[in-house]
Design a protein around this motif. Structure first.
Motif, PDB file in Angstrom:
ATOM      1  N   ALA A  94       0.830  -1.209   0.000  1.00 46.84           N
ATOM      2  CA  ALA A  94       0.000   0.000   0.000  1.00 46.84           C
ATOM      3  C   ALA A  94       0.864   1.259   0.000  1.00 46.84           C
ATOM      4  O   ALA A  94       0.572   2.234  -0.700  1.00 46.84           O
ATOM      5  N   ARG A  95       1.942   1.235   0.765  1.00 43.38           N
ATOM      6  CA  ARG A  95       2.842   2.391   0.819  1.00 43.38           C
ATOM      7  C   ARG A  95       3.490   2.640  -0.547  1.00 43.38           C
ATOM      8  O   ARG A  95       3.616   3.791  -0.992  1.00 43.38           O
ATOM      9  N   VAL A 108      -8.248   5.248  -4.536  1.00 42.21           N
ATOM     10  CA  VAL A 108      -9.215   4.481  -3.756  1.00 42.21           C
ATOM     11  C   VAL A 108      -8.516   3.226  -3.240  1.00 42.21           C
ATOM     12  O   VAL A 108      -7.997   2.432  -4.030  1.00 42.21           O
ATOM     13  N   LEU A 109      -8.497   3.064  -1.935  1.00 46.95           N
ATOM     14  CA  LEU A 109      -7.934   1.866  -1.319  1.00 46.95           C
ATOM     15  C   LEU A 109      -9.058   0.917  -0.960  1.00 46.95           C
ATOM     16  O   LEU A 109      -9.976   1.279  -0.220  1.00 46.95           O
ATOM     17  N   GLY A 130      -2.295  -0.627   6.625  1.00 44.88           N
ATOM     18  CA  GLY A 130      -2.240  -0.202   5.230  1.00 44.88           C
ATOM     19  C   GLY A 130      -3.053   1.052   4.988  1.00 44.88           C
ATOM     20  O   GLY A 130      -2.629   1.955   4.235  1.00 44.88           O
ATOM     21  N   GLU A 131      -4.209   1.142   5.613  1.00 46.21           N
ATOM     22  CA  GLU A 131      -5.016   2.360   5.527  1.00 46.21           C
ATOM     23  C   GLU A 131      -4.241   3.559   6.061  1.00 46.21           C
ATOM     24  O   GLU A 131      -4.197   4.630   5.445  1.00 46.21           O
ATOM     25  N   ALA A 133      -1.009   3.931   6.394  1.00 46.01           N
ATOM     26  CA  ALA A 133       0.152   4.255   5.572  1.00 46.01           C
ATOM     27  C   ALA A 133      -0.243   5.080   4.358  1.00 46.01           C
ATOM     28  O   ALA A 133       0.415   6.082   4.023  1.00 46.01           O
ATOM     29  N   MET A 134      -1.322   4.706   3.689  1.00 44.65           N
ATOM     30  CA  MET A 134      -1.753   5.450   2.511  1.00 44.65           C
ATOM     31  C   MET A 134      -2.322   6.812   2.891  1.00 44.65           C
ATOM     32  O   MET A 134      -2.099   7.809   2.199  1.00 44.65           O
ATOM     33  N   SER A 135      -3.061   6.859   3.999  1.00 47.04           N
ATOM     34  CA  SER A 135      -3.655   8.119   4.437  1.00 47.04           C
ATOM     35  C   SER A 135      -2.583   9.142   4.798  1.00 47.04           C
ATOM     36  O   SER A 135      -2.707  10.334   4.491  1.00 47.04           O
ATOM     37  N   GLU A 136      -1.526   8.694   5.443  1.00 47.10           N
ATOM     38  CA  GLU A 136      -0.446   9.610   5.821  1.00 47.10           C
ATOM     39  C   GLU A 136       0.222  10.226   4.595  1.00 47.10           C
ATOM     40  O   GLU A 136       0.681  11.377   4.635  1.00 47.10           O
ATOM     41  N   MET A 137       0.266   9.495   3.488  1.00 47.09           N
ATOM     42  CA  MET A 137       0.941   9.974   2.291  1.00 47.09           C
ATOM     43  C   MET A 137       0.008  10.762   1.366  1.00 47.09           C
ATOM     44  O   MET A 137       0.444  11.707   0.706  1.00 47.09           O
TER      45      MET A 137
END
Length: 311
Positions: A94-95, A108-109, A130-131, A133-137
């Motif tokens: 995910a990252r 969209v994850l 994973g959520e 990690a993607m949200s932070e980026m």
């Protein structure tokens, strides 16, 4: 929307292949990440562009995301021998996708409703991480969708339930009080495609059918049996026995086998509340085409046509 480009990971998976079809039917051009050039009967009227590679290939991810209007990250592991194995795909993968999608307007994850309860299992913890990690980026450019229990044609995970419903005169009821939200895979794909077409929100939404309050285990087993043309009796399944089966299966992991019903999966099954609250649902997504009865009948018919079930 015609001509917009959607880039999809996990496109050959159970849900992903249906997402690709839904995007194509909605007029999107579709580009997918795949280790090989796939041929799928669901894509008869769609020829997606294929980028060869996987989640470990940063160059391939860059080519996948280049010029895309939306990225749908649907790749992930649902069973693995360890937390590290889950994290390698569900978190680090995910990252990597988020890094490749930094210039894409909307990502969209596809996560899981189990991410609400990260302490339950390595799987749920990895989906939650994973959520994060993607949200932070990606921040507000990320929309997270959490499907509840998905079923439908080509689903191997629930196949044993229908096989038991077709053959056994006595079916177990895991819990008399727990509630489980459900969704047919075609409906999950349609809702995912609709959210991909919407403006990014930075929010998290649950996907479910038109019974967000969920179903009891007795009703689920009764409908599975009905779809198979059976009327069995039901009996409570002792929780101690279910846990013992999960623990026993844990030991098979040491032999290189990764069964679905591990002790972690048992904890997920015994969790009392997999219903979907009103505030978790997304407004404006398509209503479900399948209620549970029609969805189970559709699934069993596919199993029989595909010779996955003989009865």
């Amino acid at each position: 929307m015609t001509g917009r480009l959607a880039a999809v990971t996990g496109a050959t998976g159970f849900l992903g292949r249906q997402v690709v079809r839904a995007l194509g039917e909605a007029g999107w051009r579709v580009r997918i990440l795949s280790r090989r050039d796939p041929v799928d009967s669901l894509w008869r009227h769609l020829t997606p562009e294929v980028v060869a590679g996987d989640l470990r290939d940063d160059d391939a991810l860059g080519r996948l995301c280049l010029g895309a209007d939306v990225v749908i990250h649907a790749a992930g592991l649902v069973k693995a021998p360890s937390r590290a194995a889950f994290d390698a795909v569900n978190v680090e993968g995910a990252r990597r996708v988020a890094r490749a999608a930094e210039s894409v307007p909307h990502t969209v994850l596809v996560s899981s409703l189990t991410a609400r309860e990260p302490a339950l299992s390595h799987y749920s913890a990895s989906k939650h991480a994973g959520e994060r990690a993607m949200s932070e980026m990606l921040g507000e450019r990320l929309t997270i969708v959490r499907p509840c229990a998905i079923y439908g044609p080509s689903d191997r995970e629930l196949l044993p339930v229908f096989q038991a419903a077709a053959l056994s005169p006595l079916l177990p009821v895991v819990s008399e009080s727990a509630k489980v939200a459900m969704i047919h895979v075609e409906d999950a794909a349609a809702q995912t495609a609709a959210l991909a077409a919407a403006q990014p929100s930075g929010r998290t939404f649950a996907l479910c059918d038109d019974r967000p309050e969920g179903y009891g285990w007795r009703e689920l087993m009764a409908e599975a049996a009905r779809a198979c043309g059976r009327s069995p009796r039901f009996a409570p399944a002792p929780k101690a026995l279910i846990r013992a089966v999960g623990i026993t299966n844990d030991f098979t992991v040491l032999a290189g086998v990764t069964p679905m019903l591990t002790s972690a999966k048992v904890r997920e099954l015994l969790h009392p509340n997999w219903a979907v609250a009103p505030e978790e649902r997304a407004e404006g997504t398509p209503m479900a085409k399948f209620d549970l009865r029609a969805g189970f009948e559709h699934t069993v018919a596919w199993y029989r046509t595909a010779a996955w079930m003989k009865h």
